[in-house]
Enzyme design. Structure first.
Site, mmCIF file in Angstrom:
data_model
loop_
_atom_site.group_PDB
_atom_site.id
_atom_site.type_symbol
_atom_site.label_atom_id
_atom_site.label_comp_id
_atom_site.label_asym_id
_atom_site.label_seq_id
_atom_site.Cartn_x
_atom_site.Cartn_y
_atom_site.Cartn_z
ATOM 1 C CB SER A 139 5.536 -11.651 5.997
ATOM 2 O OG SER A 139 5.127 -10.496 6.701
ATOM 3 C CE1 TYR A 152 4.000 -9.294 1.306
ATOM 4 C CE2 TYR A 152 3.268 -8.813 3.710
ATOM 5 C CZ TYR A 152 4.248 -9.085 2.835
ATOM 6 O OH TYR A 152 5.658 -9.367 3.405
#
Length: 258
Positions: A139, A152
């Site tokens: 990501s 995350y």
């Protein structure tokens, strides 16, 4: 014989979009998720031929579970040509809250240990064959840490570093490691976000670009490319400017806020 894709997180979002894109390109599918009924309903709705896919139930956060799914795929469908470790979770966290340490543990177990465990059954067979693609879904959030996104961001930074390490290890074997870093993709996961999402793109558009990167054996790709430019600029910002730019930005929902 049709090439084979093994993909985790195939019950929703970009997992389903990528599975369909590979299927349309002639691949057979090994579809992996905890929610197998949802995969079956989706496959029926898409009109997938039952002769070209199999469904495996697994929880990637459980090493035994996902390794067993990989071994079952080897026995029933053979060595995949492409393995996509897509399954992941994204939950906000606050280090001052004790229960959020459990969120961090769960995130790392899913996004990192689960990724390595997804690849594990296929590394030796791919090396023996001398070909294959191992695809890690990172990501842009793994490029710099965002307030409230500690779990995350840390997990996706680890995905990027882990795949880079694995790429070096397998370089001489003919097995390629591909790291795909999505920006903001329109999925059920991102629709909960309470902040702006620049360059938001559909899961289908993402899947098409990801397919091309995997097919080419590209080592690292940010999708869309505009987010790659933004991420590069953010990485270059001095900490004091980066911290100021992110000050006051809405944070990701924590578990008790979802």
């Amino acid at each position: 014989m049709a090439p084979l894709l093994f993909i985790t997180g195939a019950s929703s979002g970009i997992g389903q979009a990528m599975a369909k894109r590979f299927y349309d390109a002639g691949y057979s599918l090994a579809l992996v998720a905890r929610r197998t009924a949802e995969i079956k309903s989706w496959a029926d709705a898409q009109g997938l031929s039952v002769s070209r896919y199999q469904i495996y139930s697994a929880d990637v956060a459980d090493i035994h579970s996902i390794v067993a799914a990989g071994e079952a795929c080897l026995q029933q469908q053979g060595v995949p040509d492409v393995v996509v470790a897509n399954a992941g979770i994204s939950i906000g966290m606050d280090t001052a809250v004790r229960s959020d340490l459990d969120v961090l543990q769960r995130t790392l177990a899913t996004n990192n240990i689960g990724l390595a465990a997804t690849f594990h059954p296929f590394v030796a067979p791919m090396q023996k064959r001398g070909s294959g693609r191992l695809v890690g879904i990172g990501s842009v959030a793994g490029i710099r840490g965002l307030p409230g996104h500690g779990a995350y961001c840390a997990s996706k930074a680890a995905v990027i570093a882990y795949c880079e390490s694995l790429r070096g290890e397998l370089r001489a074997s003919g097995v390629k490691v591909v790291t795909i870093c999505p920006g903001y993709i329109d999925t059920p996961l991102t629709r909960q976000n309470r902040y702006s999402m620049p360059f938001l793109m559909s899961a289908q558009d993402f899947a098409d670009r990801a397919f091309r990167a995997v097919d080419a054996g590209t080592s690292y790709r940010v999708i869309p490319w505009q987010m790659g430019v933004v991420a590069t600029l953010l990485r270059a910002l001095p900490n004091r400017l980066f911290d100021r730019a992110l000050s006051g930005r809405p944070r990701k929902h924590r578990l008790d806020e979802v």
